[in-house]
Motif scaffolding. Structure first.
Motif, PDB file in Angstrom:
ATOM      1  N   LYS A  98      -6.984   3.227   1.926  1.00  0.00           N
ATOM      2  CA  LYS A  98      -7.615   4.155   0.977  1.00  0.00           C
ATOM      3  C   LYS A  98      -6.790   4.270  -0.308  1.00  0.00           C
ATOM      4  O   LYS A  98      -7.243   4.853  -1.286  1.00  0.00           O
ATOM      5  CB  LYS A  98      -7.756   5.543   1.614  1.00  0.00           C
ATOM      6  N   ASN A  99      -5.561   3.774  -0.263  1.00  0.00           N
ATOM      7  CA  ASN A  99      -4.730   3.791  -1.472  1.00  0.00           C
ATOM      8  C   ASN A  99      -5.043   2.563  -2.311  1.00  0.00           C
ATOM      9  O   ASN A  99      -5.248   1.478  -1.781  1.00  0.00           O
ATOM     10  CB  ASN A  99      -3.237   3.755  -1.108  1.00  0.00           C
ATOM     11  N   GLN A 100      -5.027   2.760  -3.611  1.00  0.00           N
ATOM     12  CA  GLN A 100      -5.109   1.618  -4.537  1.00  0.00           C
ATOM     13  C   GLN A 100      -3.770   1.498  -5.236  1.00  0.00           C
ATOM     14  O   GLN A 100      -3.277   2.480  -5.790  1.00  0.00           O
ATOM     15  CB  GLN A 100      -6.176   1.854  -5.597  1.00  0.00           C
ATOM     16  N   THR A 101      -3.210   0.319  -5.222  1.00  0.00           N
ATOM     17  CA  THR A 101      -1.841   0.206  -5.710  1.00  0.00           C
ATOM     18  C   THR A 101      -1.776  -0.223  -7.170  1.00  0.00           C
ATOM     19  O   THR A 101      -2.761  -0.645  -7.763  1.00  0.00           O
ATOM     20  CB  THR A 101      -1.064  -0.835  -4.875  1.00  0.00           C
TER      21      THR A 101
ATOM     22  N   GLY B  24      -5.297   8.100   0.967  1.00  0.00           N
ATOM     23  CA  GLY B  24      -4.689   7.789   2.270  1.00  0.00           C
ATOM     24  C   GLY B  24      -3.316   8.423   2.400  1.00  0.00           C
ATOM     25  O   GLY B  24      -2.994   9.033   3.420  1.00  0.00           O
ATOM     26  N   MET B  25      -2.517   8.291   1.355  1.00  0.00           N
ATOM     27  CA  MET B  25      -1.168   8.880   1.374  1.00  0.00           C
ATOM     28  C   MET B  25      -1.253  10.398   1.478  1.00  0.00           C
ATOM     29  O   MET B  25      -0.518  11.028   2.246  1.00  0.00           O
ATOM     30  CB  MET B  25      -0.430   8.465   0.086  1.00  0.00           C
ATOM     31  N   LEU B  26      -2.155  10.990   0.716  1.00  0.00           N
ATOM     32  CA  LEU B  26      -2.276  12.447   0.741  1.00  0.00           C
ATOM     33  C   LEU B  26      -2.786  12.931   2.101  1.00  0.00           C
ATOM     34  O   LEU B  26      -2.338  13.966   2.597  1.00  0.00           O
ATOM     35  CB  LEU B  26      -3.222  12.929  -0.372  1.00  0.00           C
ATOM     36  N   GLU B  27      -3.685  12.161   2.692  1.00  0.00           N
ATOM     37  CA  GLU B  27      -4.202  12.562   4.004  1.00  0.00           C
ATOM     38  C   GLU B  27      -3.082  12.582   5.044  1.00  0.00           C
ATOM     39  O   GLU B  27      -2.946  13.535   5.819  1.00  0.00           O
ATOM     40  CB  GLU B  27      -5.322  11.610   4.450  1.00  0.00           C
ATOM     41  N   MET B  28      -2.262  11.539   5.037  1.00  0.00           N
ATOM     42  CA  MET B  28      -1.160  11.505   6.014  1.00  0.00           C
ATOM     43  C   MET B  28      -0.178  12.654   5.771  1.00  0.00           C
ATOM     44  O   MET B  28       0.332  13.265   6.710  1.00  0.00           O
ATOM     45  CB  MET B  28      -0.446  10.157   5.950  1.00  0.00           C
TER      46      MET B  28
ATOM     47  N   LEU C  98      -5.950   4.129   6.889  1.00  0.00           N
ATOM     48  CA  LEU C  98      -5.595   5.177   5.923  1.00  0.00           C
ATOM     49  C   LEU C  98      -4.947   4.581   4.674  1.00  0.00           C
ATOM     50  O   LEU C  98      -5.275   4.955   3.546  1.00  0.00           O
ATOM     51  CB  LEU C  98      -4.638   6.189   6.572  1.00  0.00           C
ATOM     52  N   MET C  99      -4.043   3.649   4.892  1.00  0.00           N
ATOM     53  CA  MET C  99      -3.330   3.074   3.738  1.00  0.00           C
ATOM     54  C   MET C  99      -4.283   2.293   2.840  1.00  0.00           C
ATOM     55  O   MET C  99      -4.071   2.218   1.628  1.00  0.00           O
ATOM     56  CB  MET C  99      -2.177   2.189   4.224  1.00  0.00           C
TER      57      MET C  99
ATOM     58  N   LYS D  43       0.822  -1.213   0.000  1.00  0.00           N
ATOM     59  CA  LYS D  43       0.000   0.000   0.000  1.00  0.00           C
ATOM     60  C   LYS D  43       0.856   1.264   0.000  1.00  0.00           C
ATOM     61  O   LYS D  43       0.360   2.374  -0.186  1.00  0.00           O
ATOM     62  CB  LYS D  43      -0.937  -0.011   1.213  1.00  0.00           C
ATOM     63  N   MET D  44       2.130   1.117   0.293  1.00  0.00           N
ATOM     64  CA  MET D  44       3.080   2.223   0.152  1.00  0.00           C
ATOM     65  C   MET D  44       4.044   1.933  -0.990  1.00  0.00           C
ATOM     66  O   MET D  44       4.256   2.747  -1.884  1.00  0.00           O
ATOM     67  CB  MET D  44       3.857   2.395   1.468  1.00  0.00           C
TER      68      MET D  44
ATOM     69  N   SER E  50      -7.434  10.359  -6.766  1.00  0.00           N
ATOM     70  CA  SER E  50      -8.500   9.622  -6.075  1.00  0.00           C
ATOM     71  C   SER E  50      -8.012   8.263  -5.566  1.00  0.00           C
ATOM     72  O   SER E  50      -8.629   7.688  -4.681  1.00  0.00           O
ATOM     73  CB  SER E  50      -9.689   9.416  -7.017  1.00  0.00           C
ATOM     74  N   THR E  51      -6.892   7.772  -6.104  1.00  0.00           N
ATOM     75  CA  THR E  51      -6.401   6.443  -5.709  1.00  0.00           C
ATOM     76  C   THR E  51      -5.332   6.494  -4.627  1.00  0.00           C
ATOM     77  O   THR E  51      -4.784   5.458  -4.246  1.00  0.00           O
ATOM     78  CB  THR E  51      -5.833   5.684  -6.932  1.00  0.00           C
ATOM     79  N   VAL E  52      -4.989   7.705  -4.178  1.00  0.00           N
ATOM     80  CA  VAL E  52      -3.942   7.829  -3.151  1.00  0.00           C
ATOM     81  C   VAL E  52      -4.403   8.738  -2.010  1.00  0.00           C
ATOM     82  O   VAL E  52      -3.602   9.431  -1.379  1.00  0.00           O
ATOM     83  CB  VAL E  52      -2.611   8.372  -3.750  1.00  0.00           C
TER      84      VAL E  52
ATOM     85  N   PHE F 184      -4.541   1.829 -14.869  1.00  0.00           N
ATOM     86  CA  PHE F 184      -3.928   3.161 -14.836  1.00  0.00           C
ATOM     87  C   PHE F 184      -3.311   3.382 -16.216  1.00  0.00           C
ATOM     88  O   PHE F 184      -2.286   2.778 -16.552  1.00  0.00           O
ATOM     89  CB  PHE F 184      -2.836   3.250 -13.773  1.00  0.00           C
TER      90      PHE F 184
ATOM     91  N   LEU G 173       5.323   9.005   5.773  1.00  0.00           N
ATOM     92  CA  LEU G 173       4.459   8.024   6.443  1.00  0.00           C
ATOM     93  C   LEU G 173       5.018   7.653   7.821  1.00  0.00           C
ATOM     94  O   LEU G 173       4.298   7.630   8.824  1.00  0.00           O
ATOM     95  CB  LEU G 173       4.333   6.774   5.564  1.00  0.00           C
TER      96      LEU G 173
ATOM     97  N   HIS H 211       7.562   3.199  -4.316  1.00  0.00           N
ATOM     98  CA  HIS H 211       7.370   3.999  -3.098  1.00  0.00           C
ATOM     99  C   HIS H 211       6.796   5.387  -3.384  1.00  0.00           C
ATOM    100  O   HIS H 211       7.219   6.377  -2.784  1.00  0.00           O
ATOM    101  CB  HIS H 211       8.691   4.165  -2.333  1.00  0.00           C
ATOM    102  N   TYR H 212       5.907   5.478  -4.323  1.00  0.00           N
ATOM    103  CA  TYR H 212       5.251   6.749  -4.634  1.00  0.00           C
ATOM    104  C   TYR H 212       6.281   7.828  -4.999  1.00  0.00           C
ATOM    105  O   TYR H 212       6.124   9.007  -4.682  1.00  0.00           O
ATOM    106  CB  TYR H 212       4.393   7.209  -3.445  1.00  0.00           C
TER     107      TYR H 212
END
Lengths: 529, 461
Positions: B69-72, A141-145, B66-67, A126-127, A137-139, B421, A365, B279-280
């Motif tokens: 909510k991410n889609q990988t 959670g990352m943006l919130e943190m 929270l994590m 997830k990271m 819209s797909t990230v 994507f 994170l 890692h984004y």
């Protein structure tokens, strides 16, 4: 099965009264990886290509013009997987990471505990499996943190906006210098304001990055108490002053209580004030950049906020600025409209970018998780205990023969730059000798940044992470070495004795004819006739 | 029994008895005494507005929520690249780069952190084989910063101030290069050929001057095409007394020639494809390589680890080569600046190359090319969809949707709804190309993934 011939009459307590650890570091005597090569072995298989793809497109390599087609396979070693693992596992044991030693000897670097739960978070798909250009819209959670951490750092600093783009303290310093330049350019004073004022205690990258941005570096000397000299600063500022950059406390640990007068002087001259908060660990919830008059500051997430140092990165230097300077930040910046998190890209005076995409999100994170594990009270406790530990250490170190802490005697906050000047005068043992001897007792120890304003320096920063017993162990090792220096200096001078490696014959590393920066260069330069 | 009698798990000396003992030892009445030097007006009076502490289990629940909510890119099929790429990461890489010895180390000395020095020396040596050069640095922040430093090195060596840079590079990279090279150096862009995406040689000739410090181009280019005129560009640069700097994707070098062998003086690139997860964007890590020429070596700002004997016969030692170059030694009089960058990714890239070996690197390179050509071919077979450039490419290629009458934005939104994507939308940075997207296909994509994309595309268009 009996394993030895030794016998005893009766089981007794095993004596454990030695004061210093009887340590020996792992020594594997491992070859350099190329020496492990056995043609025909391999470490992993590559995903196979489906036959239908090959049928459709052929070998593809023939599409490359001859000039671009690799003629010869790279001379990489061929090694089976388990042997690769053993090689790197072995050499990893020849590294003294902070999970192993009482890592208070790397002052200025805040070698605190990096919680294991956070390592699990960042290694989650997830990271790890996020692409930086995914739809917002797909990230979420990352943006919130990211956004929430920005809010927390605003609380801690009083600044109005943070960017997590800089990849370390050095890059944060570069970002500060870039903002300073852009700010003055935006006011038509870019050419005129070309002087960047700092101190000799500042990190070497402070001066170095400002110089890359074209500034002339001016140093404010320290006064006899270790503070930057306010009267000298008054003489130095002018219509050429671009900025004043300083840490408070500096590596001495002495808090400059007149800091607001410094920032006032610089502002009156039209300059900006940049706060190096690499030393922020002792200040969380105690005092902030805003009230001290700074226009910007940065926190090293890999120091204060528990991100592990990873042998030197990846890391993050989170830079915070006042509202006036927010449009100058590198973009994009995460924002929130009450419903969704998104990237704000229209920063009208942005310096552009300093690192690809958004910096190092795993560091964000980890820091977010660390702050949440402590809460407001816990963060303040971090600062309090880090400073308590430091004053305890300071108190004890001053009792060691030959050691001192130059400048004003009194309180020190997060760390102290000490000196072995007396020890050297008395015994000839230098700080480098002590450094090498410390590893014999399992301790890492560092001197200080250059220049050595404090002679024979060593800089200790205990943070909040080590127990009193561990601090005592470190102190006992220094005490023991001091005693050795006075009684048997040779053992110190010839150290290390119990480490993996020994003293490197360094002269070859400075000679272009002899230095070997890669294995292939080594093979060429040492070829036997 | 009060819970407050216990310390926070991360803060041993917050145990009240210990705290009192330590305060007594140093002669302070309270913790507040330690902060007596901070004037009242600078003290933070109010409590910070930060949520209260979570226990480890609460934290795990909270962060996982929270994590989630991410889609990988693993839960979807992703064709995103553009500077951060999906590649197969052998488990060995993750095993080694999660070892606490490496994760928690920082700045030890060669005799106590020997393994760190050795692992980074080996990484340098392994990348050196890939680029066929004798000097590689300890990693920089990322490719963009590696390129910036390579260009500054060129400017210092030539004592010139103009940089010629291919327009066919990542726009963000250009922003970083401009920031790192201003105010003292100027950047001029060189056009690329509309047909092929390769450098416009006439434009290059027209822009080379006696003050050109360096010519920078990439291979493969940002828009995917392979730069076929590398040697000519290098010759033109050298003819003008400039240095040739080439950016490269290292995972291409199992099948593509190293720039060192078509005239590059300095090679740079990103290590992320070599065993580092995306890692984004946090997986980026830059490298710089040159020949073993002191004129070049002495201009690196980076740490350079070398092998050397120690006082013990038969023992390998490692240490800093020419340390006095660096800002650690000389502050503003050193070469640019050095500090924490991305060492762990360098170690990881070394593990990757040692694991893959020469055959693995060739196979992965060829497999990428086959999959990407297959994907481009299938996509371009859809009516209205075209491959933009008529040039060979490695793993990325530009697809032109202009003739479909649909925007890339709409197409990508429709693909996203199907769990795909789509390629990076180029319309903002390259409006002149029309409705174009940059697609990335690597060894992680199966034929099924590609066929799924093609089928989805057909249903959308």
């Amino acid at each position: 099965m009996k394993t030895s011939e030794g016998t005893i009459d009766k089981m007794k307590r095993i004596p454990r009264d030695h004061k210093v650890r009887r340590f020996h570091q792992a020594k594997w005597d491992e070859p350099v990886i190329f020496e492990l090569s056995q043609p025909g072995e391999r470490g992993v298989e590559v995903p196979p290509v489906e036959p239908q793809i090959v049928e459709t497109v052929g070998d593809c390599l023939s599409q490359l013009p001859d000039s671009l087609r690799r003629k010869k396979r790279p001379n990489l070693p061929e090694i089976s997987q388990y042997r690769v693992i053993r090689h790197y596992s072995r050499i990893s044991q020849e590294v003294l990471g902070s999970d192993f030693n009482v890592e208070i000897g790397q002052g200025t670097c805040t070698m605190k505990y990096s919680p294991k739960i956070n390592e699990r978070f960042v290694r989650s798909p997830k990271m790890a499996e996020l692409h930086p250009l995914q739809d917002e819209s797909t990230v979420q959670g990352m943006l919130e943190m990211t956004y929430q951490l920005d809010l927390y750092l605003r609380e801690i600093s009083g600044m109005d906006k943070f960017s997590f783009q800089p990849g370390s303290g050095t890059q944060a310093l570069f970002t500060q210098a870039s903002i300073v330049r852009k700010y003055h350019e935006s006011r038509g004073e870019g050419e005129q304001r070309n002087e960047f004022i700092t101190t000799h205690f500042s990190h070497p990258s402070q001066a170095a990055t400002a110089a890359v941005k074209g500034f002339k570096i001016i140093y404010v000397p320290a006064d006899e108490n270790g503070y930057p000299d306010l009267e000298a600063l008054k003489e130095l500022v002018s219509e050429r002053t671009a900025a004043f950059a300083v840490a408070n406390p500096e590596d001495t640990g002495i808090y400059n209580s007149r800091i607001k007068e410094f920032t006032d002087v610089v502002h009156a001259a039209g300059g900006l004030c940049c706060y190096d908060q690499a030393n922020a660990n002792g200040l969380l919830g105690i005092t902030r950049a805003l009230e001290a008059g700074f226009d910007m500051c940065f926190f090293n997430l890999h120091k204060t906020f528990s991100v592990p140092h990873a042998c030197g990165g990846p890391a993050t230097g989170a830079i915070g600025v006042t509202a006036e300077l927010a449009p100058f930040l590198p973009g994009p910046i995460v924002d929130f409209d009450g419903e969704r998190y998104f990237y704000k890209r229209d920063l009208k005076n942005s310096i552009g970018k300093v690192r690809s995409f958004y910096g190092v999100p795993p560091a964000v994170l980890r820091s977010y998780a660390w702050v949440r594990a402590l809460g407001a009270d816990g963060l303040k406790e971090v600062a309090e205990i880090a400073c308590l530990n430091n004053n305890y250490l300071y108190h004890k170190i001053l009792q060691i023969r030959g050691a001192s802490a130059p400048y004003i005697q009194g309180r020190r906050l997060e760390q102290v730059r000490y000196s072995w000047q007396q020890l050297k005068e008395d015994t000839g043992v230098t700080t480098y000798d002590v450094q090498r001897r410390m590893v014999d007792f399992a301790h890492h120890y560092w001197t200080s940044h250059h220049p050595y304003v404090v002679p024979e320096p060593f800089t200790l920063e205990p943070t909040e992470s080590y127990s009193m017993a561990e601090l005592d162990e470190y102190i006992a090792a220094l005490t023991h070495i001091s005693q050795e220096a006075y009684e048997n200096p040779e053992i110190v001078k010839t150290a290390p004795h119990n480490s993996t490696g020994h003293r490197v014959l360094e002269s070859v590393l400075d000679d272009p004819d002899q230095w070997c920066i890669t294995w292939r260069a080594y093979l060429k330069k040492t070829a036997q006739e | 029994m009060s819970v407050q009698r216990y310390a926070h798990p991360y803060i041993p000396n917050s145990a009240p008895e210990v705290k009192e003992k330590m305060l007594a030892e140093i002669g302070f009445a309270s913790i507040e005494d330690i902060f007596a030097d901070i004037p009242g007006e600078l003290r933070l009076k109010e409590k910070m507005n930060i949520p209260k502490a979570l226990t480890e289990y609460e934290l795990e629940r909270h962060v996982n929520k929270l994590m989630n909510k991410n889609q990988t890119t693993k839960e979807n099929i992703s064709f995103l690249g553009a500077g951060c790429w999906p590649h197969f990461v052998p488990a060995v890489c993750g095993e080694i780069n999660s070892r606490a010895e490496f994760v928690t180390a920082y700045a030890g000395e060669p005799y106590e952190d020997k393994g760190r020095f050795q692992a980074l020396f080996e990484y340098q040596s392994l990348v050196a084989e890939l680029v066929d050069m004798d000097v590689v640095n300890v990693p920089t922040f990322d490719w963009a910063q590696a390129a910036s430093t390579a260009l500054r090195m060129a400017a210092r060596i030539t004592k010139r101030t103009e940089l010629l840079i291919s327009k066919n590079i990542h726009p963000d990279k250009l922003l970083i290069i401009k920031n790192y090279t201003s105010p003292d150096l100027t950047v001029t862009l060189i056009d690329f050929e509309n047909e092929t995406g390769t450098l416009d040689l006439n434009d290059l000739k027209a822009k080379l001057t006696v003050n050109t410090a360096a010519v920078y181009f990439e291979n493969p280019t940002f828009l995917g095409s392979v730069e076929v005129n590398g040697q000519m560009i290098a010759d033109l640069a050298h003819g003008a007394g400039a240095i040739c700097v080439v950016g490269v994707d290292p995972i291409s070098l199992g099948v593509m020639e190293s720039p060192a062998n078509y005239g590059a003086d300095i090679v740079c690139g990103d290590l992320q494809p070599l065993g580092v997860h995306m890692h984004y964007g946090g997986g980026q890590s830059g490298f710089i390589a040159t020949h073993d020429d002191p004129t070049f070596v002495m201009e690196y700002p980076s740490r350079l680890f070398g092998i050397a004997p120690t006082e013990v016969e038969g023992e390998y030692g490692f240490g800093d080569v020419a340390y006095d170059r660096t800002s650690f030694a000389k502050r503003e009089k050193g070469k640019e600046s050095v500090g924490t960058q991305t060492a762990l990714w360098g170690i990881t890239a070394g593990v990757y190359l040692a694991t893959m070996g020469p055959v693995g690197m060739e196979e992965v390179g060829q497999g990428i090319m086959q999959r990407s050509q297959y994907a481009a071919k299938q996509l371009a077979a859809i009516p209205g969809v075209e491959a933009k450039f008529a040039a060979p490419f490695f793993k990325e290629f530009v697809i032109d949707f202009t003739q479909t009458g649909k925007t890339v934005k709409d197409i990508n939104a429709a693909l996203l709804a199907k769990g795909i994507f789509g390629g990076v939308d180029l319309t903002e940075h390259y409006p002149e190309l029309g409705q174009c997207a940059l697609y990335c296909v690597t060894e992680v994509h199966t034929q099924e993934d590609i066929d799924t994309l093609v089928a989805a595309m057909k249903s959308i268009l």
